[in-house]
Design an enzyme around this catalytic site. Structure first.
Site, PDB file in Angstrom:
ATOM      1  N   LYS A 174       0.833  -1.223   0.000  1.00 31.49           N
ATOM      2  CA  LYS A 174       0.000   0.000   0.000  1.00 31.49           C
ATOM      3  C   LYS A 174       0.868   1.274   0.000  1.00 31.49           C
ATOM      4  O   LYS A 174       0.437   2.317  -0.519  1.00 31.49           O
ATOM      5  CB  LYS A 174      -1.011  -0.004   1.140  1.00 31.49           C
ATOM      6  CG  LYS A 174      -0.437   0.055   2.556  1.00 31.49           C
ATOM      7  CD  LYS A 174      -0.232   1.452   3.088  1.00 31.49           C
ATOM      8  CE  LYS A 174       0.633   1.455   4.325  1.00 31.49           C
ATOM      9  NZ  LYS A 174       0.898   2.790   4.835  1.00 31.49           N
ATOM     10  N   THR A 231      -4.028   5.462   3.535  1.00 32.89           N
ATOM     11  CA  THR A 231      -2.731   5.996   3.111  1.00 32.89           C
ATOM     12  C   THR A 231      -2.841   6.719   1.768  1.00 32.89           C
ATOM     13  O   THR A 231      -2.213   7.766   1.565  1.00 32.89           O
ATOM     14  CB  THR A 231      -1.692   4.854   3.032  1.00 32.89           C
ATOM     15  OG1 THR A 231      -1.764   4.102   4.232  1.00 32.89           O
ATOM     16  CG2 THR A 231      -0.293   5.395   2.876  1.00 32.89           C
TER      17      THR A 231
HETATM   18  O1  LIG Z   1       1.230   3.184   7.426  1.00 28.67           O
HETATM   19  C1  LIG Z   1       0.728   4.259   7.608  1.00 28.67           C
HETATM   20  C2  LIG Z   1      -0.688   4.406   7.995  1.00 28.67           C
HETATM   21  O2  LIG Z   1      -1.289   3.177   8.306  1.00 28.67           O
HETATM   22  C3  LIG Z   1       1.532   5.498   7.439  1.00 28.67           C
HETATM   23  O3  LIG Z   1       1.767   5.741   6.106  1.00 28.67           O
HETATM   24  P1  LIG Z   1       2.984   6.703   5.675  1.00 28.67           P
HETATM   25  O4  LIG Z   1       4.244   5.985   6.048  1.00 28.67           O
HETATM   26  O5  LIG Z   1       2.795   6.881   4.214  1.00 28.67           O
HETATM   27  O6  LIG Z   1       2.811   7.983   6.448  1.00 28.67           O
END
Ligand SMILES: O=C(CO)COP(=O)(O)O
Ligand SMILES: NC(=O)C1=CN([C@@H]2O[C@H](COP(=O)(O)OP(=O)(O)OC[C@H]3O[C@@H](n4cnc5c(N)ncnc54)[C@H](OP(=O)(O)O)[C@@H]3O)[C@@H](O)[C@H]2O)C=CC1
Length: 315
Positions: A174, A231
């Site tokens: 993701k 995300t």
């Molecule tokens: O894993 C995340 C939210 O579940 C955080 O995503 P980022 O590392 O892109 O900030």
């Protein structure tokens, strides 16, 4: 903070002593969570022996590419019966290993003592105690349940699962798809494009996950579509923001500088996910496009043209 709020006595380890002191004395982490008050009962140390002393559960939350190095230094000091829980969402570059595989490799512990937590859990929102759910996965369901008990609060609701592979692949891929969404958004594209990337990103995550032994239904849950949507949609995501800077035409170095030292895991994991998929004969066109933009200098506009000119097929 979540563990402390759940009534679990917790010691946080930080590599910088001054940050550990600030967390213990002032109950804030000004570098990463400015303006948020941490629980008074949470203490932090920079001495790893102090942190590990008597631990039943060791929660590993350093960035993926540094986990092996850190664990290797801590190994031998981790109490014999302790379970290990990974929070990191990435695939190791050199070995293409998932984080629980890195933990098993370094610590030589059985799979039933190693777990992963993954879900739509943007750090700032969790620290603000906004309601969120998540998944704790372990091959041994009783271990997953004991970790679930250790981190259940009025605002944080963990579900258990035994599909470790599915939860880890969901979390790692993701980030790559969030980079793609950021690129599209930075290039000025709208919601149809984003929904199409999210949906086709989910399709390639499921293809890869199933090839690695994951269960498809895990990807319909919090560690799959839940985390993917959070995300890919949130300006709080470092991966999405990183992609947006590339989509606006900034270079990889400029985008990196703007992270202020925080990790955007997808930038490295796009290459390891792509290699893992190739090793299993799985087609991952979005991941491939993100890799080519990040590491082969392909302009975002050309990546979009290349994706749309692929041969048509049934959904
Ligand atoms: O894993 C995340 C939210 O579940 C955080 O995503 P980022 O590392 O892109 O900030
Ligand atoms: N932030 C989020 O919303 C979420 C993050 N995750 C995952 O958690 C993991 C960690 O992310 P996050 O904490 O947000 O990342 P950040 O980049 O915000 O912070 C990283 C932390 O790890 C420390 N660190 C960095 N490199 C090393 C190293 N080589 N050795 C030891 N410590 C190191 C940093 O210390 P220092 O300050 O000294 O540099 C800092 O405290 C990632 O895999 C991420 O995907 C999962 C869910 C949500």
């Amino acid at each position: 903070a979540v563990l402390t709020d759940a009534g679990t006595r917790t010691t946080l380890w930080a590599r910088r002593d001054e940050l550990a002191r600030t967390i213990t004395d002032d109950h804030v982490n000004p570098d990463y969570l400015p303006g948020i008050e941490l629980p008074e009962g949470l203490s932090a140390v920079s001495d790893i022996d102090e942190a590990l002393d008597g631990a039943d559960l060791v929660v590993c939350a350093v960035p993926s590419q540094s986990l092996r190095d850190n664990l290797s230094r801590w190994n031998g000091r981790i109490p014999a019966g302790a379970a290990l829980l990974s929070l990191a969402k990435g695939i190791e570059s050199e070995t293409l290993s998932r984080m629980t595989e890195v933990i098993a490799d370094v610590t030589d512990r059985p799979d039933d003592r190693i777990a992963v937590l993954s879900g739509p859990n943007l750090a700032r929102e969790v620290a603000l105690r906004q309601p969120a759910a998540t998944v704790v996965a372990c091959r041994d369901e009783s271990v997953a349940r004991s970790i679930q008990n250790a981190c259940t609060t009025a605002y944080f609701r963990p579900y258990t699962n035994t599909d470790v592979v599915g939860c880890e692949i969901g979390g790692a891929v993701k980030n790559v798809i969030a980079l793609a969404c950021g690129m599209a958004s930075g290039a000025g594209l709208g919601e149809n494009t984003l929904a199409s990337i999210i949906t086709r990103g989910l399709a390639e995550t499921i293809r890869l996950g199933e090839a690695l032994g994951a269960r498809a239904e895990t990807f319909a849950g919090l560690a799959g579509v839940g985390d993917l949507v959070a995300t890919c949609s949130s300006p709080l995501s470092r991966n999405r923001s990183f992609g947006a800077r590339l989509g606006e035409g900034r270079s990889l170095e400029e985008a990196q500088q703007a992270t202020h030292g925080q990790v955007a895991e997808g930038v490295k994991s796009c290459s390891s996910v792509r290699a893992l998929a190739a090793a299993h004969g799985v087609d991952v066109p979005l991941t491939d496009a993100v890799h080519r933009v990040c590491h082969e200098g392909l302009p975002v506009r050309d990546a979009i043209i290349a994706l749309l000119s692929r041969s048509t097929k049934p959904e």
